[in-house]
Design a protein around this motif. Structure first.
Motif, PDB file in Angstrom:
ATOM      1  N   UNK A  28      37.168  43.094  31.275  1.00 53.76           N
ATOM      2  CA  UNK A  28      36.894  42.144  32.351  1.00 53.76           C
ATOM      3  C   UNK A  28      38.218  41.707  32.976  1.00 53.76           C
ATOM      4  N   UNK A  29      38.338  41.826  34.319  1.00 52.83           N
ATOM      5  CA  UNK A  29      39.582  41.387  34.961  1.00 52.83           C
ATOM      6  C   UNK A  29      39.718  39.869  34.917  1.00 52.83           C
ATOM      7  N   UNK A  30      40.926  39.411  35.036  1.00 51.63           N
ATOM      8  CA  UNK A  30      41.222  37.983  34.965  1.00 51.63           C
ATOM      9  C   UNK A  30      40.345  37.162  35.891  1.00 51.63           C
ATOM     10  N   UNK A  31      40.129  37.633  37.094  1.00 48.38           N
ATOM     11  CA  UNK A  31      39.370  36.862  38.081  1.00 48.38           C
ATOM     12  C   UNK A  31      37.915  36.643  37.672  1.00 48.38           C
ATOM     13  N   UNK A  46      35.608  49.726  32.540  1.00 47.97           N
ATOM     14  CA  UNK A  46      36.666  48.856  33.060  1.00 47.97           C
ATOM     15  C   UNK A  46      36.307  48.452  34.488  1.00 47.97           C
ATOM     16  N   UNK A  47      36.334  47.155  34.731  1.00 51.18           N
ATOM     17  CA  UNK A  47      36.112  46.619  36.082  1.00 51.18           C
ATOM     18  C   UNK A  47      37.488  46.181  36.590  1.00 51.18           C
ATOM     19  N   UNK A  48      37.898  46.798  37.709  1.00 53.20           N
ATOM     20  CA  UNK A  48      39.245  46.561  38.212  1.00 53.20           C
ATOM     21  C   UNK A  48      39.173  46.203  39.691  1.00 53.20           C
ATOM     22  N   UNK A  49      39.570  44.981  40.048  1.00 53.31           N
ATOM     23  CA  UNK A  49      39.581  44.634  41.463  1.00 53.31           C
ATOM     24  C   UNK A  49      40.653  45.439  42.196  1.00 53.31           C
ATOM     25  N   UNK A  50      40.317  45.888  43.399  1.00 54.40           N
ATOM     26  CA  UNK A  50      41.277  46.629  44.209  1.00 54.40           C
ATOM     27  C   UNK A  50      42.401  45.708  44.633  1.00 54.40           C
ATOM     28  N   UNK A  51      43.586  46.263  44.722  1.00 51.55           N
ATOM     29  CA  UNK A  51      44.771  45.497  45.143  1.00 51.55           C
ATOM     30  C   UNK A  51      45.228  46.062  46.483  1.00 51.55           C
TER      31      UNK A  51
END
Length: 91
Positions: free
Chosen positions: A7-10, A83-88
Protein backbone atom coordinates in the motif's frame (compact mmCIF):
# COMPACT_ATOMS: atom_id res chain seq x y z
CA UNK A 1 -6.21 -17.13 -2.69
CA UNK A 2 -4.33 -15.02 -0.17
CA UNK A 3 -2.01 -12.31 -1.48
CA UNK A 4 -0.05 -9.49 0.09
CA UNK A 5 -0.78 -5.97 -1.07
CA UNK A 6 1.81 -3.20 -0.87
CA UNK A 7 0.00 0.00 0.00
CA UNK A 8 1.46 3.39 -0.97
CA UNK A 9 1.89 6.04 1.69
CA UNK A 10 -1.02 8.10 0.40
CA UNK A 11 -3.47 5.20 0.95
CA UNK A 12 -2.19 4.07 4.34
CA UNK A 13 -4.79 6.18 6.11
CA UNK A 14 -7.25 3.47 5.01
CA UNK A 15 -5.09 0.63 6.37
CA UNK A 16 -4.28 2.14 9.75
CA UNK A 17 -0.76 3.00 8.61
CA UNK A 18 0.08 -0.54 7.43
CA UNK A 19 2.34 -0.65 4.37
CA UNK A 20 1.55 -4.30 3.55
CA UNK A 21 -1.82 -5.96 4.11
CA UNK A 22 -3.32 -9.32 3.22
CA UNK A 23 -6.28 -9.80 0.91
CA UNK A 24 -8.09 -12.69 -0.74
CA UNK A 25 -9.12 -13.13 -4.35
CA UNK A 26 -8.39 -15.11 -7.49
CA UNK A 27 -8.25 -11.96 -9.64
CA UNK A 28 -7.15 -8.39 -9.08
CA UNK A 29 -10.78 -7.21 -8.97
CA UNK A 30 -11.59 -9.77 -6.27
CA UNK A 31 -8.53 -8.65 -4.30
CA UNK A 32 -9.64 -5.00 -4.54
CA UNK A 33 -13.16 -5.93 -3.44
CA UNK A 34 -11.76 -7.84 -0.45
CA UNK A 35 -9.50 -4.91 0.41
CA UNK A 36 -12.48 -2.58 0.35
CA UNK A 37 -14.43 -4.91 2.65
CA UNK A 38 -11.53 -4.83 5.12
CA UNK A 39 -10.54 -1.18 4.57
CA UNK A 40 -13.62 0.74 3.38
CA UNK A 41 -12.96 3.41 0.77
CA UNK A 42 -9.66 2.11 -0.57
CA UNK A 43 -11.19 0.62 -3.75
CA UNK A 44 -12.53 4.04 -4.75
CA UNK A 45 -9.02 5.46 -4.63
CA UNK A 46 -7.73 2.79 -7.04
CA UNK A 47 -10.73 2.51 -9.38
CA UNK A 48 -12.65 5.33 -11.06
CA UNK A 49 -16.44 5.78 -11.21
CA UNK A 50 -16.70 3.37 -14.16
CA UNK A 51 -14.86 0.64 -12.27
CA UNK A 52 -11.65 0.93 -14.30
CA UNK A 53 -8.18 1.50 -12.88
CA UNK A 54 -7.55 5.20 -12.36
CA UNK A 55 -5.07 6.37 -14.96
CA UNK A 56 -2.68 7.78 -12.36
CA UNK A 57 -2.49 4.52 -10.39
CA UNK A 58 -0.25 1.68 -11.51
CA UNK A 59 -0.93 -1.82 -10.22
CA UNK A 60 1.46 -4.73 -10.46
CA UNK A 61 0.99 -8.42 -9.76
CA UNK A 62 4.49 -9.62 -9.06
CA UNK A 63 6.66 -7.56 -11.39
CA UNK A 64 4.06 -7.22 -14.14
CA UNK A 65 1.91 -4.17 -14.85
CA UNK A 66 -1.69 -5.40 -15.00
CA UNK A 67 -2.45 -3.04 -17.89
CA UNK A 68 -0.25 -5.29 -20.04
CA UNK A 69 -1.87 -8.44 -18.66
CA UNK A 70 -5.61 -8.92 -18.12
CA UNK A 71 -6.21 -5.62 -16.28
CA UNK A 72 -8.68 -6.24 -13.44
CA UNK A 73 -9.10 -9.88 -14.52
CA UNK A 74 -5.38 -10.54 -13.95
CA UNK A 75 -4.99 -13.72 -11.88
CA UNK A 76 -3.59 -13.30 -8.38
CA UNK A 77 -2.14 -16.70 -7.45
CA UNK A 78 -1.90 -17.65 -3.80
CA UNK A 79 1.14 -16.01 -2.23
CA UNK A 80 1.62 -13.39 -4.93
CA UNK A 81 2.34 -9.76 -4.22
CA UNK A 82 0.16 -6.93 -5.51
CA UNK A 83 1.70 -3.46 -5.55
CA UNK A 84 -0.36 -0.27 -5.86
CA UNK A 85 1.86 2.56 -7.02
CA UNK A 86 0.65 6.10 -7.67
CA UNK A 87 2.04 7.59 -10.87
CA UNK A 88 4.59 10.36 -10.42
CA UNK A 89 4.65 13.31 -12.79
CA UNK A 90 6.82 16.30 -12.94
CA UNK A 91 8.90 18.39 -15.15
Amino acid sequence: MSVSVRVPTILRTYTGGESVVDADGATLLEVLDDLDARYPGIRGRVLDDTGALRRFVNVYVGNDDVRFLDDLATPTPDGSQVSVIPAVAGG
